[in-house]
Design a protein around this motif. Structure first.
Motif, PDB file in Angstrom:
ATOM      1  N   MET A   1      -3.708  -3.926 -10.649  1.00 15.45           N
ATOM      2  CA  MET A   1      -3.916  -2.877  -9.645  1.00 15.45           C
ATOM      3  C   MET A   1      -5.375  -2.737  -9.250  1.00 15.45           C
ATOM      4  N   ALA A   2      -6.306  -3.330 -10.010  1.00 16.45           N
ATOM      5  CA  ALA A   2      -7.705  -3.259  -9.623  1.00 16.45           C
ATOM      6  C   ALA A   2      -7.985  -4.233  -8.486  1.00 16.45           C
ATOM      7  N   LEU A   3      -7.095  -5.201  -8.279  1.00 16.47           N
ATOM      8  CA  LEU A   3      -7.184  -6.148  -7.169  1.00 16.47           C
ATOM      9  C   LEU A   3      -8.535  -6.853  -7.079  1.00 16.47           C
ATOM     10  N   CYS A   4      -9.091  -7.210  -8.217  1.00 16.72           N
ATOM     11  CA  CYS A   4     -10.364  -7.937  -8.242  1.00 16.72           C
ATOM     12  C   CYS A   4     -10.262  -9.220  -7.425  1.00 16.72           C
ATOM     13  N   ALA A   5     -11.306  -9.495  -6.669  1.00 17.40           N
ATOM     14  CA  ALA A   5     -11.346 -10.723  -5.875  1.00 17.40           C
ATOM     15  C   ALA A   5     -11.712 -11.880  -6.804  1.00 17.40           C
ATOM     16  N   THR A   6     -10.876 -12.898  -6.815  1.00 16.31           N
ATOM     17  CA  THR A   6     -11.074 -13.988  -7.779  1.00 16.31           C
ATOM     18  C   THR A   6     -11.145 -15.333  -7.085  1.00 16.31           C
ATOM     19  N   VAL A   7     -11.680 -16.291  -7.825  1.00 14.32           N
ATOM     20  CA  VAL A   7     -11.655 -17.694  -7.398  1.00 14.32           C
ATOM     21  C   VAL A   7     -10.757 -18.427  -8.387  1.00 14.32           C
ATOM     22  N   TYR A 103       7.371  -3.524  -2.547  1.00 16.07           N
ATOM     23  CA  TYR A 103       7.744  -2.117  -2.458  1.00 16.07           C
ATOM     24  C   TYR A 103       8.308  -1.776  -1.085  1.00 16.07           C
ATOM     25  N   SER A 104       7.633  -2.256  -0.031  1.00 14.68           N
ATOM     26  CA  SER A 104       8.076  -1.886   1.316  1.00 14.68           C
ATOM     27  C   SER A 104       9.510  -2.345   1.574  1.00 14.68           C
ATOM     28  N   VAL A 105       9.832  -3.573   1.147  1.00 10.07           N
ATOM     29  CA  VAL A 105      11.163  -4.106   1.441  1.00 10.07           C
ATOM     30  C   VAL A 105      12.206  -3.502   0.484  1.00 10.07           C
ATOM     31  N   ALA A 106      11.828  -3.359  -0.796  1.00  7.50           N
ATOM     32  CA  ALA A 106      12.773  -2.774  -1.761  1.00  7.50           C
ATOM     33  C   ALA A 106      13.088  -1.331  -1.377  1.00  7.50           C
ATOM     34  N   LEU A 322      -3.412  -0.435   7.277  1.00  6.93           N
ATOM     35  CA  LEU A 322      -2.383   0.520   7.703  1.00  6.93           C
ATOM     36  C   LEU A 322      -2.773   1.011   9.093  1.00  6.93           C
ATOM     37  N   PRO A 323      -1.827   1.596   9.819  1.00 10.35           N
ATOM     38  CA  PRO A 323      -2.175   2.151  11.129  1.00 10.35           C
ATOM     39  C   PRO A 323      -3.128   3.339  10.981  1.00 10.35           C
ATOM     40  N   PRO A 324      -3.858   3.690  12.040  1.00 16.18           N
ATOM     41  CA  PRO A 324      -4.766   4.836  11.949  1.00 16.18           C
ATOM     42  C   PRO A 324      -4.006   6.112  11.629  1.00 16.18           C
ATOM     43  N   THR A 325      -4.638   6.997  10.869  1.00 16.59           N
ATOM     44  CA  THR A 325      -4.024   8.297  10.572  1.00 16.59           C
ATOM     45  C   THR A 325      -4.616   9.338  11.507  1.00 16.59           C
ATOM     46  N   MET A 326      -4.191  10.572  11.352  1.00 16.42           N
ATOM     47  CA  MET A 326      -4.778  11.687  12.107  1.00 16.42           C
ATOM     48  C   MET A 326      -6.289  11.693  11.886  1.00 16.42           C
ATOM     49  N   PRO A 327      -7.062  12.078  12.894  1.00 11.24           N
ATOM     50  CA  PRO A 327      -8.517  12.121  12.674  1.00 11.24           C
ATOM     51  C   PRO A 327      -8.859  13.068  11.525  1.00 11.24           C
ATOM     52  N   THR A 424       5.516 -15.622  -9.214  1.00 11.91           N
ATOM     53  CA  THR A 424       4.423 -14.775  -9.709  1.00 11.91           C
ATOM     54  C   THR A 424       3.276 -14.737  -8.689  1.00 11.91           C
ATOM     55  N   ILE A 425       2.253 -14.027  -9.080  1.00 14.84           N
ATOM     56  CA  ILE A 425       1.159 -13.668  -8.186  1.00 14.84           C
ATOM     57  C   ILE A 425       0.593 -14.863  -7.407  1.00 14.84           C
ATOM     58  N   LEU A 426       0.314 -15.978  -8.101  1.00 12.74           N
ATOM     59  CA  LEU A 426      -0.349 -17.083  -7.409  1.00 12.74           C
ATOM     60  C   LEU A 426       0.595 -17.865  -6.507  1.00 12.74           C
ATOM     61  N   GLU A 427       1.896 -17.591  -6.618  1.00 12.50           N
ATOM     62  CA  GLU A 427       2.887 -18.314  -5.801  1.00 12.50           C
ATOM     63  C   GLU A 427       3.317 -17.521  -4.580  1.00 12.50           C
ATOM     64  N   THR A 428       2.701 -16.347  -4.392  1.00 12.20           N
ATOM     65  CA  THR A 428       3.092 -15.500  -3.267  1.00 12.20           C
ATOM     66  C   THR A 428       1.852 -15.107  -2.464  1.00 12.20           C
ATOM     67  N   PRO A 429       1.991 -14.971  -1.133  1.00  9.96           N
ATOM     68  CA  PRO A 429       0.852 -14.474  -0.368  1.00  9.96           C
ATOM     69  C   PRO A 429       0.746 -12.968  -0.588  1.00  9.96           C
ATOM     70  N   ALA A 430      -0.418 -12.420  -0.348  1.00  8.33           N
ATOM     71  CA  ALA A 430      -0.572 -10.984  -0.590  1.00  8.33           C
ATOM     72  C   ALA A 430      -1.674 -10.401   0.271  1.00  8.33           C
ATOM     73  N   THR A 431      -1.571  -9.087   0.485  1.00  2.27           N
ATOM     74  CA  THR A 431      -2.666  -8.351   1.117  1.00  2.27           C
ATOM     75  C   THR A 431      -2.959  -7.119   0.270  1.00  2.27           C
ATOM     76  N   THR A 432      -4.019  -6.419   0.636  1.00  2.00           N
ATOM     77  CA  THR A 432      -4.373  -5.185  -0.061  1.00  2.00           C
ATOM     78  C   THR A 432      -3.677  -3.968   0.541  1.00  2.00           C
ATOM     79  N   GLN A 433      -2.730  -4.193   1.453  1.00  2.00           N
ATOM     80  CA  GLN A 433      -2.095  -3.047   2.118  1.00  2.00           C
ATOM     81  C   GLN A 433      -1.430  -2.092   1.124  1.00  2.00           C
ATOM     82  N   PHE A 434      -0.778  -2.663   0.106  1.00  2.00           N
ATOM     83  CA  PHE A 434      -0.051  -1.789  -0.827  1.00  2.00           C
ATOM     84  C   PHE A 434      -1.000  -0.833  -1.555  1.00  2.00           C
TER      85      PHE A 434
END
Ligand SMILES: Nc1nc2c(c(=O)[nH]1)N[C@H]1C(S)=C(S)[C@@H](COP(=O)(O)OP(=O)(O)OC[C@H]3O[C@@H](n4cnc5c(=O)[nH]c(N)nc54)[C@H](O)[C@@H]3O)O[C@H]1N2
Ligand SMILES: Nc1nc2c(c(=O)[nH]1)N[C@H]1C(S)=C(S)[C@@H](COP(=O)(O)OP(=O)(O)OC[C@H]3O[C@@H](n4cnc5c(=O)[nH]c(N)nc54)[C@H](O)[C@@H]3O)O[C@H]1N2
Ligand SMILES: [Mo]
Length: 707
Positions: A1-7, A103-106, A322-327, A424-434
Motif C-alpha cells: 500500500m505504500a506503492l514505492c516506485a521500484t526498478v 476493487y472497482s470491478v469486484a 480520478l475526475p476533479p472533485t468540488m472546488p 501477481t503484482i508483476l504480471e498485471t498492469p497497475a496505476t495509483t488510482q486505487f
C-alpha cells in the motif's frame, strides 16, 4: 500500500532484483523490505498456479479457470433464484490492494448482484476514524499537509513501520521533520520506532486514550489556547465539549492512565504553541474499546486549535487519476448521516457510514432462516484475520459456497469450495488510482502531492500455469450470470461497461481513468512515478452564506464522554485477567500475507512482547512459552522482552498461528490472537468492531508443546 516506485531487473521472464527508483521525486529510491521481496513472492513454491475445486468428498483438485467460473456462475445464480441476492455476501479486505483494478470491478459485480451484504475490513480496522469524522463534520479544505505542521500528535499508530500516514521513506521523513523543528508527541504504551523520535512520549495504560485526549483538550481550553476566531465562524457545540472535558484534569488523567501529569501538560503545551498541528490516529486507539470517541475527540482538538488548512494554500492529496472533485473551500461541509438503511438480523447491528458491520457476518451465516448468507466471495483471509476464530471458522465451514481468489493458499483458501488462481503484482498492469480512492476513506494513504504512476505488465505468467487477473474473474462471472457492470463516471453518475467483449487490462484501466484530472496517457508516457503540478488546487475562501458548522458537541459522543468520566476515579481491579493484550504491526510482514512463502520473513512467529520487569516477576525466560488466557480462550505464545514496553502490557501481531483443533507450534507458526477475542461481546454499537485491543488477559509460564 505504500506503492514505492521500484526498478525491477528481469532476465528470462524472472525478476532478479527489486530496488527503489532513485529518480522518483517522493520516494527517492526508498522501498521497504516487502517491495524488495517481490522476486521471492514471484518464485513462491506455495503459489497457486491453477484454480482448485473441492469435490463432494472434500478433496481438492485442479480445474480449468473458465470451467470453474461456469460452475460458480450456475451455483450463484441458483442461490439468488432460490434465496434472493442477500444470500450472497462479499468480504473486501487488504488482499484487493495488490491490484489497482480489482476493487472497482469486484465492487461493480457486488452492486450488480444487488446484495446488501457487502462487508469490508474497515469495520474491523479503523471504523472510528470514519465515524468520528462523520459526527464532527468534514472540512472543505481537506486534511492538513504533513509538511505544513510544526507539531504532530501520533496516537495508537506507528507510521515508521506501518507506513500509514507516512508512506514514503517514513523513518527518514520523520527524522528530517524533527530535525527541521517539528515537535512530535507520541501516545503508545510501547516504545515504538516512531516513539523513539518523540519529544513527549506518553505511555498510557492501554484503552485509556479517551482520557488522555480529553485531558489535552481540557488543558488547551483552560489555558485559553483556543482559536476563537476560527470557532466563531466554523464550529458549534464548544460549550458542551468544554463542560464534558472539564473532569479530565491532568492529575486525574495521570492517575487513571498511569502517566506523569507533567508529561500531559507538556504535550498540551506543544499543541497549544503550534501554528499547525498534524494528528495521526491508528489501530491502537481504534481497537481498544472507545475508537469512535477517540477519533472524534482528535477532530475536536484540531478544530479547537484551528488546525485546518486555510484559503490560499494548496489542497493535500489532489485528484490526479480520478475526475476533479468540488472546488476545495475553507469552510465546513454539510454533516452527513451516520447510518444507512440496511440492518443485520443479529445483535441489532446496522449499516453505517463505514458499511455493514463485519462482526455480524459470521452469525448471519450461522443463523438459519430467511435472509441467511449462503455464499461468500472473500478477498482476504478472514479465517485468520477475523476475531473470534472458532466462530469465524464454524461460519466459513457452514457456507454452501466459499470462493477465494488468491495467489497462495491460506487458512481461508483451505476451506474454500473454489480457489481462483490469479496473477501477481508483476504480471498485471497497475496505476495509483486505487490509492486515491483509499485516501478518500483514510487520509493516511496516498500522497499529499498530486502524484501518479502507471506500470505496464512486466512478466508473463509462468509457463504451464492457468492464471487470470482478479478483475477478469468478476467480469467473466458477470457475463455468465447476465449481469450488467457499471463503473463510476466523471460526472459522478454510473456508466455501463460493454459486456459483450472482455476488454484488455489496459483498456479497463483506460475506462476507469476516463475524465481524470491528468489524462492517463500523460501518466503512462512518463513511465515512472511523477508529481503533476497541474493537479494542484488552491483552497478557495469561504462562501459568506455558508451556514454549515463543525460539531464539537455531538450528543452521542458527549454522552459517551460523560459516561466515561466516572471511571477516572475507579481503580483498575482485574485480579483474574491483569494484563492487557494490545495489537501491533511488524516490519516486513503485512497481516497474514505470504506467510507460506519461504525466505520471505526473518522469523515465523509473533512473539508476545512483555516488559522485562513482568517477565522477571513471573519467572519467565525470554524465548520460552507462555499461556495467554482471556475469558474466551487461551493460546500458547513465545515470550520476548519488549524494551521500553509499559508493564502490564502484552504486545502481539495478528495473522499467525493455528486454527482451533490443529496442531500448533508457536515457535514455528506463531500464535493466533484472534482465538482470545469474541465477536459478540463488547462490540461497538455503531460499527460493531469488537474489543481487539486492551483485551484483559492472564499470563503464566507454559510447558513447551513440541512434536
Ligand atoms: N509492516 C506492516 N505495515 C502495515 C501492516 C502490517 O501488517 N505490517 N498492516 C497495514 C494495515 S492493515 C493497517 S490497518 C495499518 C495500521 O497502521 P498503524 O495503526 O500505524 O498500526 P501499528 O503499526 O500496529 O501501530 C499501532 C500502535 O498502537 C499501539 N497501541 C496498541 N494499543 C494501544 C492503546 O490502547 N493505546 C495507544 N495509544 N496505543 C496503542 C501499538 O503499540 C502500536 O505501536 O498498517 C498497515 N501497514
Ligand atoms: N486480532 C487482530 N485481528 C486483526 C487485526 C489486529 O490488529 N488484531 N487487524 C485487522 C486489520 S486492520 C486488517 S486490515 C485485517 C487484515 O485481514 P485481511 O485483509 O484478510 O488480510 P490477510 O489476512 O493478510 O489476507 C490477505 C490474503 O490475501 C491473499 N492475497 C495476496 N495477494 C492477493 C491478491 O492479489 N488478491 C487476492 N484476492 N488475495 C491476495 C494472501 O495470500 C492472504 O491470504 O485483519 C484484521 N484483524
Ligand atoms: Mo488494516
Amino acid at each position: 500500500m505504500a506503492l514505492c516506485a521500484t526498478v525491477v531487473e528481469i532476465e528470462d521472464n524472472l525478476p532478479l532484483r527489486v530496488t527503489g527508483d532513485r529518480t522518483n521525486p517522493l520516494y527517492g529510491g526508498y522501498t521497504c523490505i516487502k517491495g524488495r521481496s517481490l522476486p521471492k513472492i514471484h518464485a513462491n513454491p506455495a503459489r497457486v498456479l491453477h484454480s482448485l475445486e473441492k469435490d463432494a468428498a472434500g478433496r481438492r483438485q485442479a480445474i480449468e479457470v473458465n470451467a470453474a467460473i461456469d460452475e460458480i456462475a450456475a451455483r450463484l445464480s441458483a442461490l439468488i433464484e432460490q434465496h434472493g441476492p442477500r444470500s450472497v455476501a462479499f468480504w473486501f479486505a487488504s488482499a484487493q490492494n495488490a491490484s489497482s483494478i480489482t476493487y472497482s470491478v469486484a465492487r461493480a459485480f457486488a452492486n450488480a448482484v444487488q446484495t446488501p451484504m457487502i462487508f469490508s475490513v474497515q469495520t474491523l480496522d479503523q471504523p472510528g476514524l470514519i465515524i468520528g469524522r462523520t459526527l464532527h463534520g468534514e472540512w472543505g479544505g481537506g486534511e492538513v499537509r504533513a509538511a505544513d505542521a510544526d507539531a504532530a500528535l501520533v496516537i495508537g499508530a506507528n507510521p515508521v513501520i506501518s507506513h500509514q500516514y507516512l508512506s514514503q521513506n517514513p523513518a527518514r521523513r520523520l527524522k528530517d521533520s524533527v530535525n527541521d523543528g517539528m515537535k512530535l508527541i507520541v501516545v503508545d504504551p510501547r516504545s515504538s520506532e516512531t516513539a523513539r523520535r518523540a519529544h513527549v512520549h506518553l505511555q498510557p495504560r492501554p484503552g485509556t486514550d479517551v482520557a488522555v485526549i480529553a485531558g489535552i483538550i481540557h488543558l488547551l481550553i483552560a489555558s485559553d489556547k483556543v482559536d476563537r476566531e476560527f470557532l466563531a465562524l466554523n464550529a458549534k457545540g464548544f460549550d458542551s465539549l468544554a463542560r464534558a472535558v472539564a473532569p479530565f484534569t491532568p492529575e486525574r488523567v495521570a492517575r487513571h492512565a498511569g502517566l506523569d501529569a507533567q508529561a500531559i501538560i507538556d504535550a498540551a503545551h506543544i499543541l497549544g504553541e503550534a501554528k499547525m498541528g498534524y494528528v495521526a490516529g491508528g489501530t491502537g486507539i481504534s481497537m481498544s474499546g472507545h475508537g469512535n470517541l477517540c477519533f472524534y475527540l482528535l477532530r475536536c482538538l484540531q478544530t479547537v486549535r484551528g488546525f485546518w488548512p486555510r484559503a490560499g494554500t494548496r489542497v493535500a492529496g489532489p485528484s490526479v487519476l480520478l475526475p476533479p472533485t468540488m472546488p476545495p473551500t475553507a469552510q465546513p461541509l454539510p454533516l452527513k448521516p451516520l447510518f444507512g438503511d440496511e440492518r443485520l438480523r443479529v445483535r441489532n447491528l446496522k449499516q453505517s457510514v463505514v458499511g455493514m458491520p463485519a462482526s455480524g457476518l459470521p452469525d448471519e451465516i450461522l443463523l438459519d432462516g430467511p435472509g441467511q448468507v449462503r455464499a461468500l466471495i472473500a478477498l482476504g483471509n478472514p479465517a485468520s484475520s477475523w476475531p473470534d476464530t472458532e466462530r469465524a471458522r464454524r461460519a466459513l465451514a457452514k457456507l454452501d459456497l466459499l470462493i477465494v481468489p488468491t495467489v497462495e493458499m491460506s487458512e481461508t483458501a483451505d476451506l474454500a469450495n473454489y480457489v481462483i488462481a490469479i496473477k501477481t503484482i508483476l504480471e498485471t498492469p497497475a496505476t495509483t488510482q486505487f490509492a486515491e480512492q483509499v485516501r478518500k476513506v483514510h487520509h493516511g494513504y496516498g500522497w499529499d502531492e498530486g502524484y501518479a504512476h502507471h506500470t505496464p505488465v512486466l512478466l508473463n505468467a509462468p509457463s504451464g500455469s492457468d492464471l487470470i487477473e482478479e478483475w477478469q474473474f468478476f467480469f467473466r462471472l458477470a457475463q455468465r450470470m447476465g449481469l450488467q457492470l457499471q463503473i463510476p463516471g466523471a460526472d459522478g453518475g454510473m456508466r455501463p461497461v460493454d459486456m459483450t467483449r472482455e476488454p484488455t487490462s489496459e483498456e479497463m484501466i483506460d475506462l476507469l481513468c476516463e475524465g481524470s484530472v491528468v489524462p492517463l496517457g500523460v501518466v503512462r508516457d512518463a513511465r515512472a512515478g511523477r508529481v503533476y503540478a497541474e493537479a494542484d488546487r488552491i483552497i478557495g475562501s469561504r462562501d459568506p452564506s455558508c451556514s454549515d458548522r463543525l460539531n464539537l458537541g455531538d450528543s452521542l459522543m458527549m454522552a459517551e464522554l460523560v459516561r466515561y468520566a466516572p471511571t477516572l476515579e475507579a481503580s483498575p481491579s482485574d485480579i483474574a485477567f491483569p494484563f492487557r493484550l494490545t495489537p501491533r504491526r511488524s516490519d516486513g510482514v503485512v497481516n497474514s500475507m505470504y506467510r507460506r512463502t519461504p525466505g520471505m520473513h526473518k522469523r515465523h512467529d509473533n512473539p508476545a512482547f512483555m516488559a522485562p520487569a513482568d517477565l522477571e516477576r513471573l519467572h519467565i525466560q525470554p524465548g520460552t512459552p507462555i499461556r495467554i488466557s482471556s475469558p474466551h480462550g487461551e493460546i500458547i505464545a513465545i515470550a520476548e522482552a519488549g524494551a521500553g514496553l509499559r508493564p502490564g502490557v502484552v504486545s502481539m501481531s495478528h495473522g499467525y498461528g493455528a486454527m482451533p483443533g490443529e496442531d500448533e507450534d508457536p515457535s514455528r507458526g506463531g500464535a493466533n490472537v484472534n482465538r482470545l477475542l469474541r465477536m459478540d461481546e463488547l462490540h461497538d454499537s455503531i460499527s460493531g468492531i469488537p474489543l481487539m485491543g486492551a483485551v484483559p488477559v492472564a499470563i503464566e509460564p507454559a510447558e513447551m508443546t513440541t512434536e
